[in-house]
Design a protein around this motif. Structure first.
Motif, PDB file in Angstrom:
ATOM      1  N   ASN A  22     -34.099  43.503 -39.874  1.00  0.00           N
ATOM      2  CA  ASN A  22     -33.987  44.469 -38.785  1.00  0.00           C
ATOM      3  C   ASN A  22     -34.734  45.745 -39.176  1.00  0.00           C
ATOM      4  OD1 ASN A  22     -33.100  46.575 -37.121  1.00  0.00           O
ATOM      5  ND2 ASN A  22     -31.133  45.592 -36.773  1.00  0.00           N
ATOM      6  N   PRO A  23     -35.748  46.188 -38.400  1.00  0.00           N
ATOM      7  CA  PRO A  23     -36.521  47.368 -38.795  1.00  0.00           C
ATOM      8  C   PRO A  23     -35.686  48.637 -38.875  1.00  0.00           C
ATOM      9  CG  PRO A  23     -37.095  46.676 -36.576  1.00  0.00           C
ATOM     10  CD  PRO A  23     -36.215  45.615 -37.158  1.00  0.00           C
ATOM     11  N   ILE A  24     -34.675  48.747 -38.045  1.00  0.00           N
ATOM     12  CA  ILE A  24     -33.810  49.930 -38.091  1.00  0.00           C
ATOM     13  C   ILE A  24     -33.044  49.959 -39.405  1.00  0.00           C
ATOM     14  CG2 ILE A  24     -31.828  51.080 -37.033  1.00  0.00           C
ATOM     15  CD1 ILE A  24     -32.817  49.923 -34.336  1.00  0.00           C
ATOM     16  N   ASP A  25     -32.495  48.816 -39.802  1.00  0.00           N
ATOM     17  CA  ASP A  25     -31.774  48.745 -41.076  1.00  0.00           C
ATOM     18  C   ASP A  25     -32.698  49.030 -42.250  1.00  0.00           C
ATOM     19  OD1 ASP A  25     -29.452  48.104 -39.730  1.00  0.00           O
ATOM     20  OD2 ASP A  25     -29.622  45.942 -40.099  1.00  0.00           O
ATOM     21  N   GLU A  26     -33.916  48.478 -42.201  1.00  0.00           N
ATOM     22  CA  GLU A  26     -34.878  48.700 -43.281  1.00  0.00           C
ATOM     23  C   GLU A  26     -35.225  50.178 -43.426  1.00  0.00           C
ATOM     24  OE1 GLU A  26     -38.297  46.203 -42.753  1.00  0.00           O
ATOM     25  OE2 GLU A  26     -37.087  44.398 -42.594  1.00  0.00           O
ATOM     26  N   ALA A  27     -35.535  50.830 -42.305  1.00  0.00           N
ATOM     27  CA  ALA A  27     -35.889  52.246 -42.339  1.00  0.00           C
ATOM     28  C   ALA A  27     -34.718  53.091 -42.807  1.00  0.00           C
ATOM     29  CB  ALA A  27     -36.359  52.710 -40.962  1.00  0.00           C
ATOM     30  N   ASN A  28     -33.537  52.826 -42.267  1.00  0.00           N
ATOM     31  CA  ASN A  28     -32.357  53.600 -42.660  1.00  0.00           C
ATOM     32  C   ASN A  28     -32.031  53.416 -44.129  1.00  0.00           C
ATOM     33  OD1 ASN A  28     -31.922  54.757 -40.165  1.00  0.00           O
ATOM     34  ND2 ASN A  28     -30.541  53.141 -39.485  1.00  0.00           N
ATOM     35  N   ASN A  29     -32.175  52.192 -44.638  1.00  0.00           N
ATOM     36  CA  ASN A  29     -31.889  51.924 -46.044  1.00  0.00           C
ATOM     37  C   ASN A  29     -32.846  52.683 -46.955  1.00  0.00           C
ATOM     38  OD1 ASN A  29     -30.595  50.549 -48.243  1.00  0.00           O
ATOM     39  ND2 ASN A  29     -32.391  49.226 -48.358  1.00  0.00           N
ATOM     40  N   GLU A  30     -34.132  52.566 -46.689  1.00  0.00           N
ATOM     41  CA  GLU A  30     -35.112  53.251 -47.539  1.00  0.00           C
ATOM     42  C   GLU A  30     -34.980  54.769 -47.422  1.00  0.00           C
ATOM     43  OE1 GLU A  30     -39.846  53.301 -48.629  1.00  0.00           O
ATOM     44  OE2 GLU A  30     -38.986  51.559 -47.620  1.00  0.00           O
ATOM     45  N   ALA A  31     -34.794  55.269 -46.201  1.00  0.00           N
ATOM     46  CA  ALA A  31     -34.663  56.714 -45.996  1.00  0.00           C
ATOM     47  C   ALA A  31     -33.410  57.253 -46.677  1.00  0.00           C
ATOM     48  CB  ALA A  31     -34.636  57.036 -44.510  1.00  0.00           C
ATOM     49  N   SER A  32     -32.306  56.527 -46.609  1.00  0.00           N
ATOM     50  CA  SER A  32     -31.074  57.019 -47.236  1.00  0.00           C
ATOM     51  C   SER A  32     -31.200  57.063 -48.756  1.00  0.00           C
ATOM     52  CB  SER A  32     -29.869  56.181 -46.815  1.00  0.00           C
ATOM     53  OG  SER A  32     -29.931  54.894 -47.356  1.00  0.00           O
ATOM     54  N   ILE A  33     -31.897  56.082 -49.327  1.00  0.00           N
ATOM     55  CA  ILE A  33     -32.131  56.102 -50.776  1.00  0.00           C
ATOM     56  C   ILE A  33     -32.989  57.302 -51.142  1.00  0.00           C
ATOM     57  CG2 ILE A  33     -33.301  54.909 -52.678  1.00  0.00           C
ATOM     58  CD1 ILE A  33     -32.399  52.263 -51.302  1.00  0.00           C
ATOM     59  N   MET A  34     -34.075  57.509 -50.394  1.00  0.00           N
ATOM     60  CA  MET A  34     -34.974  58.631 -50.682  1.00  0.00           C
ATOM     61  C   MET A  34     -34.270  59.972 -50.516  1.00  0.00           C
ATOM     62  SD  MET A  34     -38.571  57.407 -49.029  1.00  0.00           S
ATOM     63  CE  MET A  34     -39.424  58.899 -49.532  1.00  0.00           C
ATOM     64  N   LYS A  35     -33.416  60.098 -49.492  1.00  0.00           N
ATOM     65  CA  LYS A  35     -32.725  61.368 -49.251  1.00  0.00           C
ATOM     66  C   LYS A  35     -31.739  61.700 -50.360  1.00  0.00           C
ATOM     67  CE  LYS A  35     -33.251  61.614 -44.278  1.00  0.00           C
ATOM     68  NZ  LYS A  35     -32.597  61.623 -42.977  1.00  0.00           N
ATOM     69  N   ASP A  36     -31.188  60.677 -51.016  1.00  0.00           N
ATOM     70  CA  ASP A  36     -30.228  60.895 -52.095  1.00  0.00           C
ATOM     71  C   ASP A  36     -30.899  61.289 -53.403  1.00  0.00           C
ATOM     72  OD1 ASP A  36     -28.086  60.352 -50.464  1.00  0.00           O
ATOM     73  OD2 ASP A  36     -27.885  58.265 -51.106  1.00  0.00           O
ATOM     74  N   LEU A  37     -32.180  60.972 -53.552  1.00  0.00           N
ATOM     75  CA  LEU A  37     -32.900  61.280 -54.786  1.00  0.00           C
ATOM     76  C   LEU A  37     -33.436  62.704 -54.733  1.00  0.00           C
ATOM     77  CD1 LEU A  37     -34.891  57.953 -55.144  1.00  0.00           C
ATOM     78  CD2 LEU A  37     -32.823  58.608 -56.364  1.00  0.00           C
ATOM     79  N   LYS A  38     -33.003  63.520 -55.651  1.00  0.00           N
ATOM     80  CA  LYS A  38     -33.441  64.913 -55.697  1.00  0.00           C
ATOM     81  C   LYS A  38     -34.091  65.179 -57.055  1.00  0.00           C
ATOM     82  CE  LYS A  38     -31.059  66.228 -51.925  1.00  0.00           C
ATOM     83  NZ  LYS A  38     -31.405  65.340 -50.866  1.00  0.00           N
ATOM     84  N   HIS A  39     -35.398  65.278 -57.058  1.00  0.00           N
ATOM     85  CA  HIS A  39     -36.128  65.551 -58.292  1.00  0.00           C
ATOM     86  C   HIS A  39     -37.486  66.118 -57.918  1.00  0.00           C
ATOM     87  CE1 HIS A  39     -38.393  64.804 -62.014  1.00  0.00           C
ATOM     88  NE2 HIS A  39     -37.212  64.867 -62.607  1.00  0.00           N
ATOM     89  N   GLN A  40     -38.020  66.993 -58.733  1.00  0.00           N
ATOM     90  CA  GLN A  40     -39.298  67.643 -58.429  1.00  0.00           C
ATOM     91  C   GLN A  40     -40.460  66.661 -58.336  1.00  0.00           C
ATOM     92  OE1 GLN A  40     -39.701  70.358 -61.678  1.00  0.00           O
ATOM     93  NE2 GLN A  40     -40.471  68.816 -63.084  1.00  0.00           N
ATOM     94  N   ASN A  41     -40.344  65.491 -58.954  1.00  0.00           N
ATOM     95  CA  ASN A  41     -41.424  64.512 -58.936  1.00  0.00           C
ATOM     96  C   ASN A  41     -41.210  63.389 -57.922  1.00  0.00           C
ATOM     97  OD1 ASN A  41     -42.766  65.888 -60.970  1.00  0.00           O
ATOM     98  ND2 ASN A  41     -41.725  64.753 -62.572  1.00  0.00           N
TER      99      ASN A  41
END
Length: 80
Positions: A22-41
């Motif tokens: 499901n493209p919605i699930d794929e986008a939400n999954n990747e975006a949620s992982i990226m949003k949780d990662l906080k680092h300068q790099n």
């Protein structure tokens, strides 16, 4: 793909081509992982949506230079 936000900041847009999932699930999954990662790099994620063609799109911070150019330079520098 890249575009500008209303504040004129350039962003990168990653299009996840249609897959069996499901493209919605794929986008939400990747975006949620990226949003949780906080680092300068690590690139920041701003938004995710599904376009008219049913492809998931993730809107993220644009890096300073293209990844391919960086990798080529690094491999040459390291003699690979």
């Amino acid at each position: 793909m890249r575009c500008s936000l209303h504040n004129k900041e350039e962003v990168a847009m990653k299009v996840l081509r249609r897959s069996k999932g499901n493209p919605i699930d794929e986008a939400n999954n990747e975006a949620s992982i990226m949003k949780d990662l906080k680092h300068q790099n690590i690139i920041k994620c701003y938004d995710a949506f599904v376009n008219r063609d049913g492809e998931a799109v993730i809107v993220m911070e644009r890096g300073e230079r293209p990844l391919l150019a960086y990798l080529r330079e690094r491999y040459v520098r390291e003699g690979r």
